[in-house]
Design an enzyme around this catalytic site. Structure first.
Site, short mmCIF file in Angstrom:
data_model
loop_
_atom_site.label_atom_id
_atom_site.label_comp_id
_atom_site.label_asym_id
_atom_site.label_seq_id
_atom_site.Cartn_x
_atom_site.Cartn_y
_atom_site.Cartn_z
N LEU A 57 0.80 -1.22 0.00
CA LEU A 57 0.00 0.00 0.00
C LEU A 57 0.83 1.27 0.00
CD1 LEU A 57 -2.84 -0.84 2.51
CD2 LEU A 57 -3.00 -0.62 0.05
N ALA A 58 2.03 1.20 0.52
CA ALA A 58 2.89 2.39 0.63
C ALA A 58 2.14 3.50 1.34
CB ALA A 58 3.42 2.79 -0.73
N SER A 59 2.03 4.65 0.70
CA SER A 59 1.40 5.80 1.34
C SER A 59 -0.05 6.00 0.93
CB SER A 59 2.20 7.07 1.02
OG SER A 59 3.48 6.99 1.59
N SER A 60 -0.69 4.96 0.46
CA SER A 60 -2.06 5.07 -0.03
C SER A 60 -3.05 5.49 1.04
CB SER A 60 -2.53 3.75 -0.60
OG SER A 60 -1.61 3.23 -1.50
#
Length: 118
Positions: A57-60
């Site tokens: 997801l990272a920074s989603s």
């Protein structure tokens, strides 16, 4: 939801024609009363509706969190200038990293101001 599947498969073909990988995507939706449910996982070679795969997801989540916070501000549930410790007690008395000592242990000083949502 056949029309959505058709749209997604059209996009997938376009990506494949350009030799670009399409990342795994899991989409889900539920109506407020629970009468409508949709869950579909689109992966590289197959569609597995029962997928419980893990996706990067990272920074989603920052956008979703920001929207939720601003909705709470609009409703008067939160104030951007209030001490965040009212909502997150573990952030009470924050400390600021100032450096490291000779043993590579972190050195902190107390924060001069409270952390706020702003």
């Amino acid at each position: 939801m056949a029309s959505f599947d058709k749209t997604f498969n059209s996009l997938r073909r376009r990506f494949e024609e350009d030799k670009q990988p399409i990342p795994p995507v899991t989409l889900g939706a539920t109506s407020k009363n629970g009468s409508f449910r949709y869950m579909k996982c689109f992966e590289k070679e197959s569609d597995d509706a029962e997928s419980n795969g893990v996706h990067w997801l990272a920074s989603s989540t920052k956008l979703v969190t920001t929207i939720a916070v601003m909705q709470c501000v609009e409703r008067g549930l939160l104030n951007l200038n209030d001490d965040i410790a009212k909502v997150l007690p573990e952030w009470k008395d924050p400390k600021i990293l100032t450096g490291f000592n000779e043993d590579d242990e972190a050195l902190f000083r107390p924060a001069m101001k409270a952390i706020t949502l702003r």
